[in-house]
Motif scaffolding. Sequence first.
Motif, PDB file in Angstrom:
ATOM      1  N   TYR A 108       0.849  -1.196   0.000  1.00  0.00           N
ATOM      2  CA  TYR A 108       0.000   0.000   0.000  1.00  0.00           C
ATOM      3  C   TYR A 108       0.880   1.239   0.000  1.00  0.00           C
ATOM      4  O   TYR A 108       1.791   1.360   0.824  1.00  0.00           O
ATOM      5  CB  TYR A 108      -0.912   0.022   1.234  1.00  0.00           C
ATOM      6  CG  TYR A 108      -1.941  -1.065   1.266  1.00  0.00           C
ATOM      7  CD1 TYR A 108      -3.202  -0.865   0.715  1.00  0.00           C
ATOM      8  CD2 TYR A 108      -1.656  -2.299   1.841  1.00  0.00           C
ATOM      9  CE1 TYR A 108      -4.163  -1.867   0.743  1.00  0.00           C
ATOM     10  CE2 TYR A 108      -2.615  -3.304   1.880  1.00  0.00           C
ATOM     11  CZ  TYR A 108      -3.870  -3.086   1.330  1.00  0.00           C
ATOM     12  OH  TYR A 108      -4.807  -4.083   1.359  1.00  0.00           O
ATOM     13  N   GLU A 109       0.587   2.148  -0.900  1.00  0.00           N
ATOM     14  CA  GLU A 109       1.312   3.420  -0.940  1.00  0.00           C
ATOM     15  C   GLU A 109       0.873   4.293   0.238  1.00  0.00           C
ATOM     16  O   GLU A 109      -0.201   4.104   0.812  1.00  0.00           O
ATOM     17  CB  GLU A 109       1.032   4.139  -2.262  1.00  0.00           C
ATOM     18  CG  GLU A 109       1.352   3.275  -3.453  1.00  0.00           C
ATOM     19  CD  GLU A 109       2.363   3.902  -4.379  1.00  0.00           C
ATOM     20  OE1 GLU A 109       2.577   5.112  -4.278  1.00  0.00           O
ATOM     21  OE2 GLU A 109       2.921   3.156  -5.184  1.00  0.00           O
ATOM     22  N   GLY A 110       1.711   5.290   0.555  1.00  0.00           N
ATOM     23  CA  GLY A 110       1.435   6.170   1.688  1.00  0.00           C
ATOM     24  C   GLY A 110       0.085   6.853   1.619  1.00  0.00           C
ATOM     25  O   GLY A 110      -0.611   6.989   2.627  1.00  0.00           O
ATOM     26  N   PHE A 111      -0.340   7.293   0.421  1.00  0.00           N
ATOM     27  CA  PHE A 111      -1.628   7.978   0.271  1.00  0.00           C
ATOM     28  C   PHE A 111      -2.781   7.084   0.723  1.00  0.00           C
ATOM     29  O   PHE A 111      -3.710   7.544   1.392  1.00  0.00           O
ATOM     30  CB  PHE A 111      -1.828   8.403  -1.187  1.00  0.00           C
ATOM     31  CG  PHE A 111      -3.091   9.186  -1.418  1.00  0.00           C
ATOM     32  CD1 PHE A 111      -3.093  10.566  -1.297  1.00  0.00           C
ATOM     33  CD2 PHE A 111      -4.281   8.546  -1.743  1.00  0.00           C
ATOM     34  CE1 PHE A 111      -4.266  11.289  -1.494  1.00  0.00           C
ATOM     35  CE2 PHE A 111      -5.447   9.262  -1.948  1.00  0.00           C
ATOM     36  CZ  PHE A 111      -5.435  10.645  -1.823  1.00  0.00           C
ATOM     37  N   VAL A 112      -2.714   5.809   0.368  1.00  0.00           N
ATOM     38  CA  VAL A 112      -3.788   4.868   0.731  1.00  0.00           C
ATOM     39  C   VAL A 112      -3.802   4.646   2.245  1.00  0.00           C
ATOM     40  O   VAL A 112      -4.875   4.600   2.867  1.00  0.00           O
ATOM     41  CB  VAL A 112      -3.638   3.536  -0.030  1.00  0.00           C
ATOM     42  CG1 VAL A 112      -4.687   2.523   0.411  1.00  0.00           C
ATOM     43  CG2 VAL A 112      -3.725   3.768  -1.542  1.00  0.00           C
ATOM     44  N   ILE A 113      -2.636   4.542   2.851  1.00  0.00           N
ATOM     45  CA  ILE A 113      -2.539   4.351   4.305  1.00  0.00           C
ATOM     46  C   ILE A 113      -3.117   5.565   5.039  1.00  0.00           C
ATOM     47  O   ILE A 113      -3.871   5.425   5.996  1.00  0.00           O
ATOM     48  CB  ILE A 113      -1.074   4.096   4.728  1.00  0.00           C
ATOM     49  CG1 ILE A 113      -0.586   2.772   4.144  1.00  0.00           C
ATOM     50  CG2 ILE A 113      -0.925   4.110   6.239  1.00  0.00           C
ATOM     51  CD1 ILE A 113      -1.347   1.541   4.597  1.00  0.00           C
ATOM     52  N   VAL A 114      -2.750   6.762   4.588  1.00  0.00           N
ATOM     53  CA  VAL A 114      -3.265   7.980   5.229  1.00  0.00           C
ATOM     54  C   VAL A 114      -4.780   8.053   5.057  1.00  0.00           C
ATOM     55  O   VAL A 114      -5.504   8.450   5.985  1.00  0.00           O
ATOM     56  CB  VAL A 114      -2.563   9.235   4.658  1.00  0.00           C
ATOM     57  CG1 VAL A 114      -3.215  10.506   5.167  1.00  0.00           C
ATOM     58  CG2 VAL A 114      -1.097   9.224   5.022  1.00  0.00           C
ATOM     59  N   THR A 115      -5.289   7.663   3.908  1.00  0.00           N
ATOM     60  CA  THR A 115      -6.733   7.638   3.682  1.00  0.00           C
ATOM     61  C   THR A 115      -7.404   6.667   4.645  1.00  0.00           C
ATOM     62  O   THR A 115      -8.465   6.963   5.207  1.00  0.00           O
ATOM     63  CB  THR A 115      -7.045   7.244   2.224  1.00  0.00           C
ATOM     64  OG1 THR A 115      -6.431   8.199   1.347  1.00  0.00           O
ATOM     65  CG2 THR A 115      -8.540   7.211   1.963  1.00  0.00           C
TER      66      THR A 115
END
Length: 196
Positions: A39-46
């Motif tokens: 998972y990329e960082g954007f998906v984790i933050v989401t």
Amino acid sequence: MSDQNDWRKQALDLGPVLLFVAGYVLVREKTFAIGGRDYEGFVIVTACFIPLLLLTNWLLYKLTGKVSRMQIFTLVLAVVFGGLTVALNDERFFKMKSTLAFGIFSGLLWIGIARGQSWLEFVMDGALPITHEGWMILTRRLAIFFAGVAVANEIIWRGFSTDVFVAWDTFGQMAAMMGFFVTQAGLFKRHSTEET
């Protein structure tokens, strides 16, 4: 509402957005392996943003006793599109959220206008002291503005980096909205129902 409650309300409104940006800046170039998937960082933050948004809206309701219709609608879209982003590991869904939200807002306002009604006045519960004619003019202008923001969101998320999108989604849209209402000062003055 007391000054203390007003400060808390602003913190609950802006807190999740600021934490989203801070989280994104910290992990934007990282990849996380969870359950055999990357998972990329954007998906984790989401994934972190969704429960935070639910919590802050619940706290806002406990503090003020109400949550606006627009906040509820925005929350539902964030949960649905954020959930799709995480479940399908595809950031495009979250990026489309604003296009859909502003497009629906614009469409609903145009439906009201076609019926000779200002649904904006209904949603804002008459918060601005202006005449019905003023509400109708403001509604038309806002319908056009929302359509423009929806188009801008499509251009930005499809044509620019995720960094640019995050800046636009968190600060650009807010600045555009504030700028829009500032430019309506003449309308508010001409159609005011207040004596002074």
